[in-house]
Scaffold this motif. Sequence first.
Motif, PDB file in Angstrom:
ATOM      1  N   GLU A   2      -0.608  48.822  27.031  1.00 44.11           N
ATOM      2  CA  GLU A   2      -1.465  50.575  26.148  1.00 44.11           C
ATOM      3  C   GLU A   2      -0.468  50.023  25.406  1.00 44.11           C
ATOM      4  N   LEU A   3      -1.193  51.003  24.152  1.00 42.71           N
ATOM      5  CA  LEU A   3      -1.013  51.581  22.013  1.00 42.71           C
ATOM      6  C   LEU A   3      -0.066  52.635  22.738  1.00 42.71           C
ATOM      7  N   GLN A   4       0.182  53.208  23.575  1.00 44.65           N
ATOM      8  CA  GLN A   4       1.336  54.201  23.900  1.00 44.65           C
ATOM      9  C   GLN A   4       2.609  53.900  23.810  1.00 44.65           C
ATOM     10  N   ASN A   5       2.452  52.474  24.510  1.00 43.87           N
ATOM     11  CA  ASN A   5       3.402  51.666  24.385  1.00 43.87           C
ATOM     12  C   ASN A   5       4.559  51.111  24.003  1.00 43.87           C
ATOM     13  N   ILE A   6       3.019  50.621  23.125  1.00 43.97           N
ATOM     14  CA  ILE A   6       3.460  49.522  21.565  1.00 43.97           C
ATOM     15  C   ILE A   6       3.802  50.830  20.835  1.00 43.97           C
ATOM     16  N   ILE A   7       3.537  51.306  21.109  1.00 45.71           N
ATOM     17  CA  ILE A   7       4.179  53.270  19.846  1.00 45.71           C
ATOM     18  C   ILE A   7       5.656  52.907  19.731  1.00 45.71           C
ATOM     19  N   GLY A   8       6.116  53.324  21.479  1.00 44.05           N
ATOM     20  CA  GLY A   8       7.804  53.311  21.423  1.00 44.05           C
ATOM     21  C   GLY A   8       8.455  52.669  22.049  1.00 44.05           C
ATOM     22  N   SER A   9       7.830  51.546  21.727  1.00 42.11           N
ATOM     23  CA  SER A   9       8.473  50.629  21.936  1.00 42.11           C
ATOM     24  C   SER A   9       8.521  50.431  20.339  1.00 42.11           C
ATOM     25  N   ASN A  10       7.957  50.014  19.101  1.00 42.95           N
ATOM     26  CA  ASN A  10       8.178  50.290  17.301  1.00 42.95           C
ATOM     27  C   ASN A  10       9.186  51.485  17.538  1.00 42.95           C
ATOM     28  N   LEU A  11       8.824  52.515  18.027  1.00 41.74           N
ATOM     29  CA  LEU A  11      10.004  53.213  17.956  1.00 41.74           C
ATOM     30  C   LEU A  11      11.292  53.006  17.771  1.00 41.74           C
ATOM     31  N   HIS A  38      10.388  60.311  25.769  1.00 39.84           N
ATOM     32  CA  HIS A  38       9.001  60.118  26.427  1.00 39.84           C
ATOM     33  C   HIS A  38       8.401  59.178  25.201  1.00 39.84           C
ATOM     34  N   TYR A  39       8.382  59.387  24.029  1.00 41.16           N
ATOM     35  CA  TYR A  39       7.263  58.589  22.837  1.00 41.16           C
ATOM     36  C   TYR A  39       8.207  57.157  23.511  1.00 41.16           C
ATOM     37  N   GLU A  40       9.007  57.024  23.274  1.00 41.07           N
ATOM     38  CA  GLU A  40      10.277  55.469  23.189  1.00 41.07           C
ATOM     39  C   GLU A  40       9.574  54.823  24.528  1.00 41.07           C
ATOM     40  N   LYS A  41       9.251  55.493  25.410  1.00 39.03           N
ATOM     41  CA  LYS A  41       9.326  55.400  27.407  1.00 39.03           C
ATOM     42  C   LYS A  41       7.315  55.138  26.748  1.00 39.03           C
ATOM     43  N   GLY A  42       6.894  55.636  26.205  1.00 39.27           N
ATOM     44  CA  GLY A  42       5.146  54.995  26.757  1.00 39.27           C
ATOM     45  C   GLY A  42       4.928  55.906  27.254  1.00 39.27           C
ATOM     46  N   THR A  43       5.226  57.583  27.155  1.00 34.85           N
ATOM     47  CA  THR A  43       5.074  58.553  28.577  1.00 34.85           C
ATOM     48  C   THR A  43       4.090  59.376  27.793  1.00 34.85           C
ATOM     49  N   ARG A  44       4.378  59.475  26.637  1.00 34.02           N
ATOM     50  CA  ARG A  44       3.996  60.602  25.977  1.00 34.02           C
ATOM     51  C   ARG A  44       3.121  59.828  25.126  1.00 34.02           C
ATOM     52  N   GLU A  45       1.855  60.687  24.462  1.00 32.73           N
ATOM     53  CA  GLU A  45       1.588  60.313  22.901  1.00 32.73           C
ATOM     54  C   GLU A  45       1.631  61.259  21.765  1.00 32.73           C
ATOM     55  N   VAL A  46       1.395  60.760  20.495  1.00 34.91           N
ATOM     56  CA  VAL A  46       2.431  60.159  19.707  1.00 34.91           C
ATOM     57  C   VAL A  46       0.993  60.905  18.432  1.00 34.91           C
ATOM     58  N   SER A  47       0.954  62.047  18.004  1.00 32.18           N
ATOM     59  CA  SER A  47       0.415  63.012  17.433  1.00 32.18           C
ATOM     60  C   SER A  47       0.249  61.622  15.772  1.00 32.18           C
ATOM     61  N   TYR A  48      -1.259  61.770  14.906  1.00 32.88           N
ATOM     62  CA  TYR A  48      -0.908  61.031  13.612  1.00 32.88           C
ATOM     63  C   TYR A  48      -0.071  61.767  12.952  1.00 32.88           C
ATOM     64  N   VAL A  49       0.071  62.659  12.899  1.00 28.37           N
ATOM     65  CA  VAL A  49       1.091  63.693  11.839  1.00 28.37           C
ATOM     66  C   VAL A  49       2.163  63.599  12.046  1.00 28.37           C
ATOM     67  N   GLN A  50       2.690  63.163  13.063  1.00 31.58           N
ATOM     68  CA  GLN A  50       4.125  62.117  13.686  1.00 31.58           C
ATOM     69  C   GLN A  50       4.193  60.673  13.256  1.00 31.58           C
ATOM     70  N   LEU A  51       2.942  60.117  13.304  1.00 35.34           N
ATOM     71  CA  LEU A  51       3.058  58.392  13.182  1.00 35.34           C
ATOM     72  C   LEU A  51       3.359  58.120  11.646  1.00 35.34           C
ATOM     73  N   LYS A  52       2.802  59.659  10.907  1.00 39.53           N
ATOM     74  CA  LYS A  52       2.814  59.250   9.249  1.00 39.53           C
ATOM     75  C   LYS A  52       4.361  59.570   9.006  1.00 39.53           C
ATOM     76  N   LYS A  53       4.498  60.775   9.634  1.00 39.48           N
ATOM     77  CA  LYS A  53       5.914  61.368   9.259  1.00 39.48           C
ATOM     78  C   LYS A  53       6.995  60.344   9.597  1.00 39.48           C
ATOM     79  N   LEU A  54       6.719  59.584  11.097  1.00 36.74           N
ATOM     80  CA  LEU A  54       7.811  58.418  10.880  1.00 36.74           C
ATOM     81  C   LEU A  54       7.093  56.977  10.038  1.00 36.74           C
ATOM     82  N   SER A  55       6.767  56.906   9.901  1.00 35.01           N
ATOM     83  CA  SER A  55       5.954  55.785   8.738  1.00 35.01           C
ATOM     84  C   SER A  55       7.103  56.179   7.310  1.00 35.01           C
ATOM     85  N   ASN A  56       6.996  57.492   7.521  1.00 36.38           N
ATOM     86  CA  ASN A  56       7.013  57.579   5.436  1.00 36.38           C
ATOM     87  C   ASN A  56       8.801  57.543   5.795  1.00 36.38           C
ATOM     88  N   LEU A  57       9.175  57.869   7.020  1.00 37.70           N
ATOM     89  CA  LEU A  57      11.280  57.523   7.065  1.00 37.70           C
ATOM     90  C   LEU A  57      11.524  56.286   6.995  1.00 37.70           C
TER      91      LEU A  57
END
Length: 113
Positions: A2-11, A38-57
């Motif tokens: 699931e996408l949330q789990n992928i994002i969490g694992s990558n984060l 919660h993000y890292e466990k894949g139990t919450r969705e990360v907003s696009y704004v937060q994904l963008k901030k993380l990608s910049n970081l």
Amino acid sequence: MELQNIIGSNLLGFRSRLGLTQDQIAEFLEVDRSLIAHYEKGTREVSYVQLKKLSNLFNIDVEDLLEENSALRELNFAFAFRADGLEATDLKSISEFQRVVRNYIEMSKMKHE
């Protein structure tokens, strides 16, 4: 997966490679540390704004946070700083600088096309 789990694992992976704590990421995103867990466990969705901030970081594309294939993700990841002793303001400055550099690189590519 699931996408949330992928994002969490990558984060988790990018954060760990840079030696950043959940507290530092939470302060950078201006959220509670428990939300990062919660993000890292894949139990919450990360907003696009937060994904963008993380990608910049992390100096990556947003798509790298969505990438399930770890080999492809590793090809795009290069970290340019050590996280020891960094404050939230340092992370914001690093993120902003990396965003400017990425924009410059994209503009240079467009100029040469």
